[in-house]
Scaffold this motif. Structure first.
Motif, PDB file in Angstrom:
ATOM      1  N   ILE B  91      11.996  81.714  71.336  1.00 49.46           N
ATOM      2  CA  ILE B  91      11.809  81.359  69.923  1.00 49.46           C
ATOM      3  C   ILE B  91      10.458  81.876  69.431  1.00 49.46           C
ATOM      4  O   ILE B  91      10.358  82.493  68.371  1.00 49.46           O
ATOM      5  N   PHE B  95       9.736  84.355  66.357  1.00 45.88           N
ATOM      6  CA  PHE B  95       9.337  83.676  65.140  1.00 45.88           C
ATOM      7  C   PHE B  95       8.495  84.526  64.184  1.00 45.88           C
ATOM      8  O   PHE B  95       8.699  84.457  62.960  1.00 45.88           O
ATOM      9  N   ILE B 266      14.366  84.540  64.533  1.00 49.99           N
ATOM     10  CA  ILE B 266      15.026  83.385  65.150  1.00 49.99           C
ATOM     11  C   ILE B 266      16.417  83.161  64.558  1.00 49.99           C
ATOM     12  O   ILE B 266      17.258  82.534  65.186  1.00 49.99           O
ATOM     13  N   VAL B 285      16.669  76.363  68.691  1.00 48.94           N
ATOM     14  CA  VAL B 285      16.354  76.948  67.393  1.00 48.94           C
ATOM     15  C   VAL B 285      16.546  75.909  66.287  1.00 48.94           C
ATOM     16  O   VAL B 285      15.704  75.771  65.388  1.00 48.94           O
TER      17      VAL B 285
END
Lengths: 330, 318, 288
Positions: B91, B95, B266, B285
């Motif tokens: 993640i 991001f 993501i 997520v």
């Protein structure tokens, strides 16, 4: 009175407003002269067109609403009615300043007080930031705000109503205007504060030698301050003359009725005028004759047929009435 | 002030807890066996049982939630099965791409909405106003991926000036990054623009009727100084709130845009996770986005007070 | 007959704008009417079989037979768009009815009983609002697997808080009005008051809002189907068609822009009509 060369001269001024209910004849043929340095009290009930007249002089009514139905606004050698927006901007705040009725909502809530004074100084006088800041503090001091330097960095909501009105006056005085228009400057204030604000206006006017148009529905205010009084009814001036003479000897029945019902300073704002029965006419479709006739005890057949023109009646007095009151004190 | 802050922090904690619980329940109450879903139809009974044990699926629900929450609080969102990498790491790797997209879209949306909103409020009901309101209505009526496809059709396929898909990281090449990000950012920005424009316009129209605007005109200020210097700030409070809150709406849009343009953010991670039945990735997520969203709203609430001097004083008095 | 200035002014201001406003309702209503009819009677329409593949006639441009051409599998784009629109409308209306039913009820209850009930309902709404809307729908769809009913529920949940808020606010103010107080004074029970006095007054504000929300729901369904998370194939969806055909965007733009046009016109119509209905309700409100 220097009639030959007035500071402000209105000639048959007509300002009609486009509203959803139709075209409102808010100002319908006003002729008026004001000499430099003098105070004119403009009196009338709510909705008689006083505020529209004031805003018309400065060209503040948006084109989308205002229909310039005619007339001239002569000021300093030019006709403001025919001036461009850019020319008007040079007059506004510089030569003619205005104070609005409600100090609670007339200052920008998200700007500090000092900068709101500074903008006129920088715009019209080209002062630099630091100079403007000093002048703003000085002005706050002049209008009687204690600890002016600290107050300059306050937000409007941190000040009382009276203090805010003093700030408004400081803004208006910033560029030393030749004419100050005060539209009901004390209506929204506490009774105790009203007199202070009026004193301040009078003092500043005398010091700066500027002319003042004091708009009010309160004859008591006018009596103490104005050199001359113009009474407005349904978009027209119905009587005009030197204050003392007009108050002592009203000729137009409406003026007399106003006087009888004159609210004191102690009355709450917008008190109904009890002595006058009925309401002012709707200015979308005004009556054909004298506009006061439906409410007038002296009205006769001819009053309803044709409107009386405002006419000179000697010693600087004018009035519009077919059957005027007799002079009692002459 | 302190009491209010404590109260807000308390409710923030409550909401975050609720977010984690919902995320957990979504996965665990769903019909079907996650282990079976992960391993596929061909899995043996033994391997399923082993995986169930590994995932702690045999434990009671509350126990499992608390275990999971404990892991989450220590930064452990589990491992993905196929790539066998920590979910949190995946993640955090992705991001920045999403963040660039979100911030870029906000900048584009505001960059368009401010001038258009101000001008149309100033000339309300004029031709420019009517035109921009129609454009806004058309954009509001277009799903974000469709805005993107129209942009791709013209800029990538017809004119060939910008790539339709692909991604160049910012660290590799600024120009390359901008080339690949322009269309996605524009897509999301155009999706958001009409909302901001209409909001600013209507607030501004109200502000322009205020008495202090009359005063500003009576001082002789020119229109643009009245609009920018006097009317904009009092008109922008709800806009700022909505811009903040809309980070959430934008995350939804970002998922679509990332899939459409093949950006490794993501959103793409989420959708890939769904396709590949990587349920820990999906869960990670969703939790991450939920927490991000709640925190953004919290910060916006706080900022609102700082911006409006009237609210600020009230807060101090309280 | 002579008209006063006022009357002439009134006619001038109101006349053309009124007619324009009527058109703004009529056109979208016409499109929506046709769309609903087409969706309902799709199997009866004289259009090609939306499922029949013709691998020799792939990506054909629009023609008399195939109004919007054919897709990469040679299927008729127009016929598939009609079927896709059917899904859009069913999901759009279904999810808003779901949100309206649950949210409206919760809001009504919260606004009428207030106190602890209100607090709990508000808390649940806050939690729903703690997720970015589309992400929540995606999450629900991903765990539960695609099906028509689930799409409706997943999107419907997103509308619950908004409808609850509107119903609650209106109920709060209605509950203080004389006619409700009078009903209570006459000994009417809570349920009776809610159903007979409060509910009818909530209908108007909720209807206008619902139309706008159907537009939002259709966008949501399109997004889900674009991601392959809506109704599963072979049932065509507008978002799914666009996603599948976007690889051939340059060669066969009709296969993408055909369904896109259906989508756009429907959403636009709902937004325009919803705005107009809202505006008229506001005017009526202001006139009261």
């Amino acid at each position: 009175m220097n009639i030959a060369d007035p500071l402000l001269s209105l000639r048959d001024l007509k300002s009609y407003l486009r509203t959803p209910r139709g075209l409102v004849r808010a100002v319908d043929g006003v002729t008026l002269d004001l000499a430099a340095g003098r105070t004119l009290g403009l009196v009338g009930e709510s909705g008689c067109g006083k505020s529209v007249l004031a805003r018309s002089i400065l060209g503040l009514l948006p084109d989308a609403i205002l229909q310039k139905a005619g007339g001239e606004i002569r000021f300093g050698g030019r006709d403001l009615r025919r001036s461009t927006e850019a020319e008007l901007r040079k007059v506004r705040g510089r030569e003619i300043a205005m104070i609005f009725q409600d100090p609670m909502t007339s200052l920008n809530p998200v700007l500090k007080v000092g900068p709101q004074i500074e903008q006129a100084l920088r715009l019209h006088l080209g002062l630099r930031r630091t100079e403007a800041r000093e002048r703003a503090v000085d002005l706050l001091d002049q209008v009687g705000i204690p600890a002016a330097r600290q107050r300059a960095v306050s937000y409007p909501h941190e000040l009382s109503g009276g203090m805010r009105q003093r700030v408004m006056i400081a803004i208006a005085l910033a560029c030393d205007p030749k004419l100050l228009i005060a539209d009901e400057p004390t209506t929204a204030l506490d009774v105790t504060v009203q007199a202070q604000i009026l004193d301040l206006l009078q003092e500043q006017q005398a010091r700066r030698g500027m002319a003042l148009i004091l708009i009010t529905h309160n004859l008591g205010v006018v009596a103490g301050m104005a050199d001359e009084v113009a009474v407005m009814y349904a978009g027209r001036i119905v009587e005009h003359g030197p204050t003392a003479a007009l108050l002592a000897d009203p000729r137009m029945p409406y003026t007399a009725a106003l006087l009888r019902s004159a609210p004191r300073l102690s009355d709450p704002p917008h008190t109904r005028l009890e002595a006058i029965t009925g309401r002012p006419p709707v200015l979308v479709d005004p009556p054909a004759g004298c506009r006061f006739a439906p409410r007038c005890a002296r009205s006769r057949e001819d009053c309803r047929r044709e409107p009386p023109e405002i006419e000179e009646a000697g010693t600087g007095r004018r009035f519009a009435c077919w059957h005027p009151l007799e002079l009692a004190h002459a | 002030m302190l009491r209010k802050a404590l109260h807000q922090t308390g409710s923030l904690a409550g909401i975050l807890l609720a977010v984690s619980l919902i995320t957990f329940l979504l996965m665990n109450l769903a019909p079907g066996d996650p282990a079976l879903a992960i391993l596929g139809e061909t899995a043996t009974v033994e391997s399923i049982a082993a995986l169930r044990g590994q995932l702690g699926l045999d434990l009671p629900m509350l126990q499992r939630y608390l275990n999971w929450l404990g892991d989450v609080l220590t930064g452990d969102l589990g491992q993905s099965f196929r790539a066998n990498e920590p979910v949190l790491g995946a993640i955090l790797d992705r991001f920045p791409v999403t963040l660039e997209l979100l911030i870029g879209a906000q900048v584009v949306a505001l960059g368009l909405a401010l001038p258009v909103g101000i001008y149309t409020a100033y000339r309300a009901r004029g031709p420019a106003d009517r035109l921009s309101l129609s454009v806004a209505l058309a954009l509001i009526s277009t799903p974000p991926f469709l805005i993107g496809i129209v942009l791709i059709y013209f800029f990538a396929l017809k004119l060939g000036v910008l790539p339709a898909t692909g991604y160049v990281p910012l660290s590799e090449s600024l120009a390359g990054n901008l080339r690949t990000m322009t269309l996605p950012i524009l897509t999301l920005g155009l999706f958001e623009f009409p909302l901001y424009m209409r909001l600013l316009r209507s607030d501004m129209i109200q502000t322009l009727q205020q008495n202090f605007i009359s005063l500003a005109r009576a001082i002789g200020l020119p229109p643009w100084r009245i609009l920018i210097g006097h009317a904009l700030r009092p008109s922008s409070f709800s806009l700022i709130t909505v811009v903040g809150i809309n980070m959430g709406r934008l995350i939804g849009g970002a998922v679509i845009v990332e899939v459409l343009f093949g950006l490794p953010g993501i959103g793409q991670l989420l959708v890939d996770g769904i396709y590949q039945r990587e349920y820990l990735v999906v869960q990670g997520v969703v939790l991450f986005v939920g927490v991000f969203f709640v925190l953004i709203n919290f910060v916006v609430d706080f900022l609102y007070g700082v911006l409006d001097p009237r609210v600020r004083v009230d807060a101090v008095r309280r | 007959m002579t008209l006063s200035v006022a009357e002439r002014e009134r006619i001038k201001v109101v006349g053309p704008r009124r007619r324009w406003g009527d058109l703004l309702v009529a056109l979208p209503a016409a499109w929506l009417g046709v769309a609903v009819l087409a969706a309902v009677f799709a199997p009866l329409l004289p259009i090609p079989d939306p499922f029949r593949q013709a691998l020799l006639r792939t990506l054909q441009p629009p023609s008399a037979v195939h109004l919007l051409g054919t897709d990469a599998l040679g299927r008729d784009v127009f016929a598939r768009s009609v079927l896709g629109l059917r899904v859009s409308l069913v999901v759009g209306i279904g999810s808003v009815v779901f949100g309206l039913g649950i949210g409206g009820t919760l809001g009504l209850v919260a606004g009428y009983f207030r106190g602890r009930t209100d607090l709990w309902i508000s808390a649940v709404m806050t939690v729903i609002l703690s997720f970015p809307p589309l992400v929540l729908a995606i999450a629900i769809m991903s765990y539960a697997g695609p099906s028509l009913a689930l799409v409706i529920v997943a999107l419907g949940i997103l509308f619950v808080p908004a409808f609850a808020r509107i119903a609650r606010a209106n109920t709060l103010s209605l509950a203080e009005r004389e006619f409700v107080l009078a009903a209570r004074a006459m000994g009417m029970r809570d349920l009776g008051i809610l159903m007979q006095e409060v509910l009818p007054n909530l209908v108007a504000p909720l209807i206008a809002y619902s139309m706008l929300m159907v537009a939002v729901a259709i966008i949501g369904e399109a997004a889900l189907s674009f991601l392959g998370l809506s109704v599963p194939p072979p049932q065509p969806t507008l978002g799914g068609m666009i996603a599948a055909e976007r690889a051939n965007l340059l060669e066969a733009p009709w296969a993408v822009f055909g369904p896109a046009l259906f989508l756009f016109l429907t959403i636009l119509s709902l937004n325009v009509a919803g705005d107009q209905v809202q505006r008229r309700l506001d005017q009526r409100e202001a006139a009261l």
